[in-house]
Write a protein that holds these residues in place. Structure first.
Motif, mmCIF file in Angstrom:
data_model
loop_
_atom_site.group_PDB
_atom_site.id
_atom_site.type_symbol
_atom_site.label_atom_id
_atom_site.label_comp_id
_atom_site.label_asym_id
_atom_site.label_seq_id
_atom_site.Cartn_x
_atom_site.Cartn_y
_atom_site.Cartn_z
ATOM 1 N N ALA A 354 18.142 40.957 33.770
ATOM 2 C CA ALA A 354 17.614 40.979 32.405
ATOM 3 C C ALA A 354 18.561 41.744 31.481
ATOM 4 O O ALA A 354 18.523 41.601 30.264
ATOM 5 C CB ALA A 354 16.233 41.628 32.373
ATOM 6 N N TYR A 355 19.424 42.543 32.081
ATOM 7 C CA TYR A 355 20.355 43.399 31.324
ATOM 8 C C TYR A 355 21.728 42.738 31.291
ATOM 9 O O TYR A 355 22.206 42.242 32.317
ATOM 10 C CB TYR A 355 20.439 44.764 32.008
ATOM 11 N N GLN A 356 22.357 42.716 30.155
ATOM 12 C CA GLN A 356 23.698 42.170 30.019
ATOM 13 C C GLN A 356 24.672 43.310 29.727
ATOM 14 O O GLN A 356 24.772 43.784 28.604
ATOM 15 C CB GLN A 356 23.743 41.132 28.880
ATOM 16 N N PRO A 357 25.362 43.797 30.763
ATOM 17 C CA PRO A 357 26.271 44.925 30.541
ATOM 18 C C PRO A 357 27.444 44.546 29.652
ATOM 19 O O PRO A 357 27.899 43.397 29.649
ATOM 20 C CB PRO A 357 26.749 45.266 31.961
ATOM 21 N N ASN A 358 27.900 45.499 28.901
ATOM 22 C CA ASN A 358 29.041 45.313 28.014
ATOM 23 C C ASN A 358 30.322 45.479 28.818
ATOM 24 O O ASN A 358 30.652 46.569 29.267
ATOM 25 C CB ASN A 358 28.974 46.343 26.873
ATOM 26 N N LYS A 359 31.044 44.387 29.025
ATOM 27 C CA LYS A 359 32.222 44.432 29.896
ATOM 28 C C LYS A 359 33.342 45.294 29.330
ATOM 29 O O LYS A 359 34.222 45.739 30.060
ATOM 30 C CB LYS A 359 32.728 43.009 30.138
ATOM 31 N N THR A 360 33.328 45.523 28.025
ATOM 32 C CA THR A 360 34.378 46.341 27.427
ATOM 33 C C THR A 360 34.057 47.823 27.510
ATOM 34 O O THR A 360 34.886 48.655 27.177
ATOM 35 C CB THR A 360 34.572 45.955 25.948
ATOM 36 N N ASN A 361 32.856 48.169 27.957
ATOM 37 C CA ASN A 361 32.443 49.556 28.026
ATOM 38 C C ASN A 361 32.779 50.119 29.406
ATOM 39 O O ASN A 361 32.123 49.825 30.391
ATOM 40 C CB ASN A 361 30.936 49.675 27.772
ATOM 41 N N SER A 362 33.833 50.925 29.478
ATOM 42 C CA SER A 362 34.294 51.463 30.764
ATOM 43 C C SER A 362 33.277 52.399 31.381
ATOM 44 O O SER A 362 33.233 52.564 32.600
ATOM 45 C CB SER A 362 35.631 52.193 30.586
ATOM 46 N N LEU A 363 32.446 53.020 30.554
ATOM 47 C CA LEU A 363 31.435 53.931 31.095
ATOM 48 C C LEU A 363 30.406 53.164 31.921
ATOM 49 O O LEU A 363 29.953 53.631 32.953
ATOM 50 C CB LEU A 363 30.759 54.698 29.954
ATOM 51 N N ASN A 364 30.020 51.979 31.437
ATOM 52 C CA ASN A 364 29.084 51.158 32.202
ATOM 53 C C ASN A 364 29.684 50.732 33.536
ATOM 54 O O ASN A 364 28.992 50.615 34.538
ATOM 55 C CB ASN A 364 28.677 49.921 31.398
ATOM 56 N N GLN A 365 30.985 50.453 33.548
ATOM 57 C CA GLN A 365 31.635 50.021 34.779
ATOM 58 C C GLN A 365 31.617 51.112 35.838
ATOM 59 O O GLN A 365 31.711 50.844 37.028
ATOM 60 C CB GLN A 365 33.091 49.613 34.487
ATOM 61 N N SER A 366 31.497 52.372 35.435
ATOM 62 C CA SER A 366 31.490 53.482 36.393
ATOM 63 C C SER A 366 30.074 53.902 36.781
ATOM 64 O O SER A 366 29.893 54.911 37.457
ATOM 65 C CB SER A 366 32.240 54.687 35.804
ATOM 66 N N SER A 367 29.082 53.129 36.380
ATOM 67 C CA SER A 367 27.692 53.507 36.612
ATOM 68 C C SER A 367 27.250 53.206 38.038
ATOM 69 O O SER A 367 27.354 52.070 38.511
ATOM 70 C CB SER A 367 26.776 52.764 35.622
ATOM 71 N N LEU A 368 26.716 54.219 38.721
ATOM 72 C CA LEU A 368 26.138 54.025 40.050
ATOM 73 C C LEU A 368 24.896 53.150 39.976
ATOM 74 O O LEU A 368 24.632 52.354 40.880
ATOM 75 C CB LEU A 368 25.776 55.378 40.669
ATOM 76 N N ALA A 369 24.119 53.301 38.909
ATOM 77 C CA ALA A 369 22.900 52.497 38.755
ATOM 78 C C ALA A 369 23.231 51.014 38.754
ATOM 79 O O ALA A 369 22.592 50.207 39.436
ATOM 80 C CB ALA A 369 22.169 52.890 37.477
ATOM 81 N N LEU A 370 24.257 50.620 37.978
ATOM 82 C CA LEU A 370 24.638 49.215 37.920
ATOM 83 C C LEU A 370 25.321 48.765 39.209
ATOM 84 O O LEU A 370 25.124 47.637 39.667
ATOM 85 C CB LEU A 370 25.567 48.976 36.733
ATOM 86 N N GLU A 371 26.105 49.648 39.797
ATOM 87 C CA GLU A 371 26.782 49.301 41.056
ATOM 88 C C GLU A 371 25.768 49.010 42.155
ATOM 89 O O GLU A 371 25.905 48.040 42.914
ATOM 90 C CB GLU A 371 27.710 50.438 41.474
ATOM 91 N N ASN A 372 24.746 49.855 42.267
ATOM 92 C CA ASN A 372 23.704 49.626 43.273
ATOM 93 C C ASN A 372 22.937 48.337 42.996
ATOM 94 O O ASN A 372 22.558 47.611 43.920
ATOM 95 C CB ASN A 372 22.740 50.810 43.316
#
Length: 425
Positions: A354-372
């Motif tokens: 349901a969530y669309q992460p912002n691919k340009t946001n490097s902080l989101n890429q380092s998120s454990l929540a999203l990685e899991n």
């Protein structure tokens, strides 16, 4: 036992000692050396319980192994003997060992020695061979679809209980080196905390800490006089290995607790059956995740559930929908894994972002929540059966261990809820 004997169990499965195989109506499985020796020992000493020490000696006569190896063999035998409920064939004798009481000894059917085979029997063999090929083909398809492994994650891990004054601690890792590292870290953190805070605040707590190749995960609660977790005192944190110093500073500074009452943005009116609160210490903006579970009972202590995950960033307490999942789960009791009350078998059905992460946001890429969450998507999309483990349960509160994402508390909406109660009674 005689070379011409077979052992038939109440499940209809037969063990042929001379061949070291287990046969059922639809399968034949070969036992490894340890499984074969331990099963033979249990049968030969069926008149009384066999101790764990005796079974270890029987299974590994020239090797030194721990009880974990015995637990793994017993678990494997239960599966191969097709126990529908624990103890149906291999009974656990508390604080002693195991025993097999119910079986019958039968003669092996005579094998055909006549080389003259008529057309009818040849046709039957061809038919059986064809059916066997079809069965193998179907099994391959099922395995490809579900990739279900009967291996339980925690069997590859070690655990150790330690005490720091009035605090109980369980450390979990893949080997003794990891347990030594975790023990050292907990001792150092405890000593530093006491040096900074007086009078001592950290007393009468139960703590759990886990480390894998990527993360540390830690959970705790405060205990009452009955050694039961006090409601509202449970917390859990996950972090990458490099972020342990950040976690130490957070605890030592005594800044407070991350968990608070989540403000959920949703149109759903139904009260969830259970909630999970997850806290992350990393370089991203996503510091927490909340999961709402909607659960329905099924036969044989099984459950169906759907869940909605929500995330919030560090600048807002408003949680937004991350994903929606559906699965089946079954809590299966075990005393074969040290410090584990039951294992949770999860069969995925559906995953939806349901969530669309912002691919340009490097902080989101380092998120454990999203990685899991991405890891869970792979499991759900591949229909891979997964296993988690129940480490603590009392009324409304349960602690779950997951090999990938670590430790987390499950809060039942009803304080007398039975989410996992049937697995431990």
């Amino acid at each position: 036992m005689s070379q011409a004997e077979q052992i038939k169990f109440p499940t209809g499965v037969c063990f042929i000692p001379s061949l070291g195989i287990i046969k059922s109506d639809n399968a034949t499985q070969e036992l490894n050396q340890s499984e074969r020796c331990i099963l033979n020992y249990l049968l030969a000493h069926s008149h009384r319980p066999s101790t764990k020490q005796a079974l270890i000696k029987a299974g590994w006569p020239e090797r030194e192994v721990t009880e974990a190896s015995l637990f793994q063999v017993i678990r494997s035998l239960r599966i191969k003997l097709q126990e529908s409920k624990k103890g149906e064939i291999i009974e656990t004798v508390p604080r002693l060992g195991y025993q097999i009481c119910h079986f019958e000894v039968l003669a092996l059917g005579e094998l055909p020695h006549d080389k003259k085979t008529n057309k009818s029997s040849r046709t039957k063999r061809i038919s059986y061979s064809f059916l066997a090929v079809i069965c193998v083909f179907v099994i391959i398809i099922v395995l490809f679809k579900y990739e279900s492994s009967p291996t339980l994650n925690l069997q590859d891990f070690h655990s150790r209980q330690i005490s720091l004054d009035t605090n109980e601690i369980l450390v979990v890792g893949k080997d003794d080196d990891v347990l030594d590292d975790l023990t050292s870290k907990m001792n150092a953190l405890y000593q530093s905390y006491n040096a900074l805070h007086s009078p001592r605040i950290l007393e009468n707590h139960r703590l759990y800490i886990y480390k894998n190749e990527d993360i540390y995960s830690i959970a705790w609660c405060e205990l009452d006089d009955d050694s039961t977790c006090i409601k509202g005192t449970d917390l859990s944190y996950s972090m990458r290995l490099k972020d342990w110093p950040t976690f130490e500073n957070y605890i030592l500074s005594n800044e407070g607790e991350l968990k608070d009452t989540a403000k959920i943005q949703t149109d759903f009116a139904r009260q969830p059956a259970a909630k999970v609160f997850l806290n992350y210490i990393d370089d991203s903006k996503i510091q927490s995740k909340v999961i709402h579970y909607f659960i329905s009972n099924e036969p044989n202590n099984a459950f169906k559930y759907s869940s909605i995950s929500y995330i919030a960033n560090k600048n807002s307490k408003l949680h937004h929908v991350l994903s929606i999942k559906a699965a089946n789960y079954q809590a299966i009791p075990t005393d074969d894994i040290p410090n584990v009350m039951a294992y949770i078998k999860i069969t995925p059905e559906m995953f939806h972002w349901a969530y669309q992460p912002n691919k340009t946001n490097s902080l989101n890429q380092s998120s454990l929540a999203l990685e899991n969450e991405k890891h869970e998507q792979v499991i759900y999309d591949g229909r891979q059966v997964a296993f988690n483990h129940l480490l603590y349960h009392h009324n409304h509160l349960s602690l779950i261990f997951c090999e990938k994402s670590g430790l987390y508390w499950v809060h039942a909406t009803n304080e007398q809820d039975v989410l996992f109660k049937t697995a431990i009674d």
